[in-house]
Design a protein around this motif. Structure first.
Motif, PDB file in Angstrom:
ATOM      1  N   GLY A  48       0.808  -1.212   0.000  1.00 58.90           N
ATOM      2  CA  GLY A  48       0.000   0.000   0.000  1.00 58.90           C
ATOM      3  C   GLY A  48       0.842   1.262   0.000  1.00 58.90           C
ATOM      4  N   ALA A  49       1.919   1.240   0.769  1.00 59.53           N
ATOM      5  CA  ALA A  49       2.787   2.418   0.858  1.00 59.53           C
ATOM      6  C   ALA A  49       3.447   2.722  -0.482  1.00 59.53           C
ATOM      7  CB  ALA A  49       3.853   2.202   1.927  1.00 59.53           C
ATOM      8  N   LEU A  50       3.866   1.683  -1.212  1.00 60.81           N
ATOM      9  CA  LEU A  50       4.496   1.888  -2.518  1.00 60.81           C
ATOM     10  C   LEU A  50       3.511   2.461  -3.529  1.00 60.81           C
ATOM     11  CD1 LEU A  50       6.683  -1.343  -2.791  1.00 60.81           C
ATOM     12  CD2 LEU A  50       7.520   1.002  -2.700  1.00 60.81           C
ATOM     13  N   ILE A  51       2.255   2.018  -3.465  1.00 57.53           N
ATOM     14  CA  ILE A  51       1.243   2.548  -4.374  1.00 57.53           C
ATOM     15  C   ILE A  51       0.998   4.024  -4.069  1.00 57.53           C
ATOM     16  CG2 ILE A  51      -1.197   2.444  -5.017  1.00 57.53           C
ATOM     17  CD1 ILE A  51      -1.054  -0.596  -4.628  1.00 57.53           C
ATOM     18  N   VAL A  76       1.843   7.053  -6.785  1.00 57.71           N
ATOM     19  CA  VAL A  76       0.785   7.927  -7.283  1.00 57.71           C
ATOM     20  C   VAL A  76       1.055   9.373  -6.881  1.00 57.71           C
ATOM     21  CG1 VAL A  76      -1.682   8.469  -7.132  1.00 57.71           C
ATOM     22  CG2 VAL A  76      -0.938   6.088  -7.330  1.00 57.71           C
ATOM     23  N   SER A  77       1.562   9.570  -5.666  1.00 56.06           N
ATOM     24  CA  SER A  77       1.812  10.930  -5.159  1.00 56.06           C
ATOM     25  C   SER A  77       2.894  11.661  -5.948  1.00 56.06           C
ATOM     26  CB  SER A  77       2.199  10.866  -3.679  1.00 56.06           C
ATOM     27  OG  SER A  77       1.150  10.320  -2.910  1.00 56.06           O
ATOM     28  N   GLN A  78       3.733  10.920  -6.668  1.00 48.88           N
ATOM     29  CA  GLN A  78       4.801  11.528  -7.451  1.00 48.88           C
ATOM     30  C   GLN A  78       4.314  12.077  -8.787  1.00 48.88           C
ATOM     31  OE1 GLN A  78       7.618   8.300  -7.658  1.00 48.88           O
ATOM     32  NE2 GLN A  78       8.759   9.010  -5.875  1.00 48.88           N
ATOM     33  N   GLN A  79       3.068  11.762  -9.145  1.00 50.73           N
ATOM     34  CA  GLN A  79       2.566  12.180 -10.454  1.00 50.73           C
ATOM     35  C   GLN A  79       2.149  13.654 -10.426  1.00 50.73           C
ATOM     36  OE1 GLN A  79       2.983   9.884 -12.894  1.00 50.73           O
ATOM     37  NE2 GLN A  79       3.817   8.726 -11.163  1.00 50.73           N
ATOM     38  N   GLU A  80       2.074  14.251 -11.611  1.00 47.74           N
ATOM     39  CA  GLU A  80       1.740  15.665 -11.728  1.00 47.74           C
ATOM     40  C   GLU A  80       0.326  15.942 -11.205  1.00 47.74           C
ATOM     41  OE1 GLU A  80       1.696  19.130 -15.218  1.00 47.74           O
ATOM     42  OE2 GLU A  80       2.214  17.045 -15.687  1.00 47.74           O
ATOM     43  N   ARG A  89      -5.755  15.523  -8.034  1.00 50.44           N
ATOM     44  CA  ARG A  89      -6.409  14.403  -8.717  1.00 50.44           C
ATOM     45  C   ARG A  89      -6.593  13.188  -7.823  1.00 50.44           C
ATOM     46  NH1 ARG A  89      -2.726  13.281 -13.659  1.00 50.44           N
ATOM     47  NH2 ARG A  89      -4.388  11.829 -14.205  1.00 50.44           N
ATOM     48  N   PHE A  90      -5.620  12.937  -6.961  1.00 41.51           N
ATOM     49  CA  PHE A  90      -5.656  11.751  -6.102  1.00 41.51           C
ATOM     50  C   PHE A  90      -5.316  12.154  -4.665  1.00 41.51           C
ATOM     51  CE2 PHE A  90      -3.702  10.720 -10.267  1.00 41.51           C
ATOM     52  CZ  PHE A  90      -4.785  10.075 -10.848  1.00 41.51           C
ATOM     53  N   PRO A  91      -6.252  12.786  -3.942  1.00 39.98           N
ATOM     54  CA  PRO A  91      -5.974  13.232  -2.570  1.00 39.98           C
ATOM     55  C   PRO A  91      -5.485  12.085  -1.689  1.00 39.98           C
ATOM     56  CG  PRO A  91      -8.083  14.085  -3.340  1.00 39.98           C
ATOM     57  CD  PRO A  91      -7.617  13.097  -4.372  1.00 39.98           C
ATOM     58  N   GLN A  92      -4.443  12.338  -0.906  1.00 36.22           N
ATOM     59  CA  GLN A  92      -3.826  11.270  -0.113  1.00 36.22           C
ATOM     60  C   GLN A  92      -4.780  10.685   0.908  1.00 36.22           C
ATOM     61  OE1 GLN A  92      -0.008  12.095   1.536  1.00 36.22           O
ATOM     62  NE2 GLN A  92       0.959  12.447  -0.432  1.00 36.22           N
ATOM     63  N   ASN A  93      -5.590  11.520   1.551  1.00 38.38           N
ATOM     64  CA  ASN A  93      -6.527  11.002   2.556  1.00 38.38           C
ATOM     65  C   ASN A  93      -7.524  10.023   1.936  1.00 38.38           C
ATOM     66  OD1 ASN A  93      -5.316  12.497   4.538  1.00 38.38           O
ATOM     67  ND2 ASN A  93      -6.795  14.165   4.465  1.00 38.38           N
ATOM     68  N   LYS A  94      -8.007  10.379   0.750  1.00 39.80           N
ATOM     69  CA  LYS A  94      -8.944   9.490   0.061  1.00 39.80           C
ATOM     70  C   LYS A  94      -8.247   8.202  -0.359  1.00 39.80           C
ATOM     71  CE  LYS A  94     -12.055   9.228  -3.910  1.00 39.80           C
ATOM     72  NZ  LYS A  94     -12.500   9.887  -5.168  1.00 39.80           N
ATOM     73  N   MET A  95      -7.025   8.321  -0.868  1.00 41.08           N
ATOM     74  CA  MET A  95      -6.268   7.153  -1.281  1.00 41.08           C
ATOM     75  C   MET A  95      -5.998   6.227  -0.096  1.00 41.08           C
ATOM     76  SD  MET A  95      -2.688   6.921  -3.522  1.00 41.08           S
ATOM     77  CE  MET A  95      -2.548   8.678  -3.344  1.00 41.08           C
TER      78      MET A  95
END
Length: 418
Positions: free
Chosen positions: A368-371, A375-379, A384-390
């Motif tokens: 999970g941490a790697l995913i 994703v967090s490294q993307q523009e 687009r992908f809030p960390q709390n939601k992820m």
């Protein structure tokens, strides 16, 4: 106090300390084994007997080989070339990643390095194709998990040895089928939740950009993989020794860097598995397994045994390593529970392995941490992908996979495993 009970308490303590203090559970188990040896006058020979030299060779040999092959870019280039096969059908990218994850894991390295490799490939490919990268990484890792019990993987060697110690046939192919069934259903649920058929029309099509050809080093590496697979499957070559041999040949031919390959071997996981094995040997010879079996029998019935064992292994894997802790702790109870409850020991082993595998998507796990990190490294990732939601979604995937496993266990989907 009884040595078996004390050793079980110390195993639980090692797991808790490892989780709370972020320490290697296996190393803690070795230290506790030393304490038990002094307190109960155990011989050094009995303590060290828990260290499996054959397992050490298999795990180090195969991970060493794949550290070389991954280091020279062979796996990443192969993955990208395979993804290109979907052409304009971008909605199929997640399932291509599933197949790719399965193949990368099953041909030898196992889940540990593959779970790190696949998101690195899946996330940028998904972004460039306009597909949800979280979904694609999850489905790709479910493919990795499906291939985990291939006869070529180090995880398969661990489970096979644990089964044979109980007098069971060490065939992991039915277990691989059980994981695949569970993972595929989970993948379909994930695909539907994320509406994987929807493609972002604003994303420029870069999936079809031309890729470089394999160089000589990479062709030699691919040939090495073929030799490994053929030797292990058709000639019963030891996977670990074969890995050392092929890895050495590749290094001599200039296909890798020895120092980087040795550094890339997951020593922490290997120490965890082998260290827990030393304490588990003490638990076994002191009657601790019988205590565990009796405790589990008290809450199980013939109908619920597989389901309860599946849930227990899945919940344990939320907080500890499936390979290093869950498998060596629970698999040794299978034959005793089988005799007491009249259930299939092989089926119990299967649900333990499935539970300790597919429930590993929590953000506190490596997978999970790697995913999340990828994703967090993307523009524009935060928008687009809030960390709390992820974070919540990854926990949800773990619980969904565990729920599917529990239902399948209860209705007897895995009863084909005898």
């Amino acid at each position: 106090m009884n040595l078996g009970l004390i050793s079980l308490i110390l195993l639980l303590a090692a797991i808790v300390i490892g989780f709370v203090r972020n320490c290697n559970v296996g190393i803690i188990c070795v230290g506790f084994s030393m304490i038990l040896g002094i307190a109960y006058n155990l011989s050094i020979k009995d303590i060290i007997a828990g260290f499996s030299s054959s397992l050490f060779i298999q795990m180090v040999g195969i991970t060493y080989l794949f550290a070389i092959i991954n280091g020279n870019g062979t796996l990443e280039l192969l993955a990208n070339k395979l993804v290109r096969l979907v052409g304009k059908k971008k909605h199929l990218v997640p399932f291509v990643m599933y197949v790719l994850g399965f193949a990368i894991c099953a041909v030898g390295p196992g889940a540990i390095p593959s779970l790190a490799i696949v998101p690195v490939i899946a996330i940028p490919v998904a972004v460039s194709a306009g597909v949800n990268p979280i979904m694609t990484a999850i489905i790709g890792d479910l493919g990795v998990m499906s291939g985990r019990m291939s006869p070529l993987t180090p995880e398969s060697a661990v489970v096979r040895e644990l089964m044979e110690e109980q007098g069971l046939t060490g065939n992991t192919l039915p277990i691989m089928a059980a994981i695949t069934i569970t993972a595929l259903v989970t993948a379909v649920v994930v695909y539907i939740y994320y509406k994987g058929w929807q493609i972002d029309p604003s994303v420029k099509d870069s999936v079809q950009e031309k890729l470089p050809a394999f160089n000589l080093q990479q062709w030699l590496s691919l040939a090495g993989l073929v030799v490994l697979a053929v030797g292990a499957l058709f000639f019963s070559w030891n996977v670990g020794l074969t890995g050392f041999l092929i890895g050495s040949v590749l290094l001599v031919l200039g296909c890798g860097n020895e120092k980087k390959a040795i550094a890339a071997v997951p020593w922490n996981v290997i120490l965890m598995v082998l260290g827990v094995g030393i304490l588990m040997n003490i638990i076994s010879i002191s009657g601790g397994i019988d205590i565990m079996v009796s405790a589990l029998e008290a809450v199980m019935g013939k109908r619920t045994a597989a389901m309860i064992m599946a849930i227990a292994s899945g919940l344990m894997s939320f907080f500890s390593s499936g390979l290093g802790v869950v498998f060596p702790t629970l698999i040794p109870t299978a034959s005793g529970l089988s005799a007491g409850l009249g259930v299939s020991a092989a089926e119990l082993v299967a649900v333990i392995v499935v539970g300790g595998t597919v429930a590993g998507f929590t953000p506190v796990s490596t997978t999970g941490a790697l995913i999340m990190a990828g994703v967090s490294q993307q523009e524009n990732a935060e928008e687009r992908f809030p960390q709390n939601k992820m974070f919540v979604e990854l926990f949800a995937v773990s619980f969904i996979a565990l729920a599917i496993l529990a239902v399948f266990s209860f209705i007897g989907v895995y009863s084909f495993i005898k």
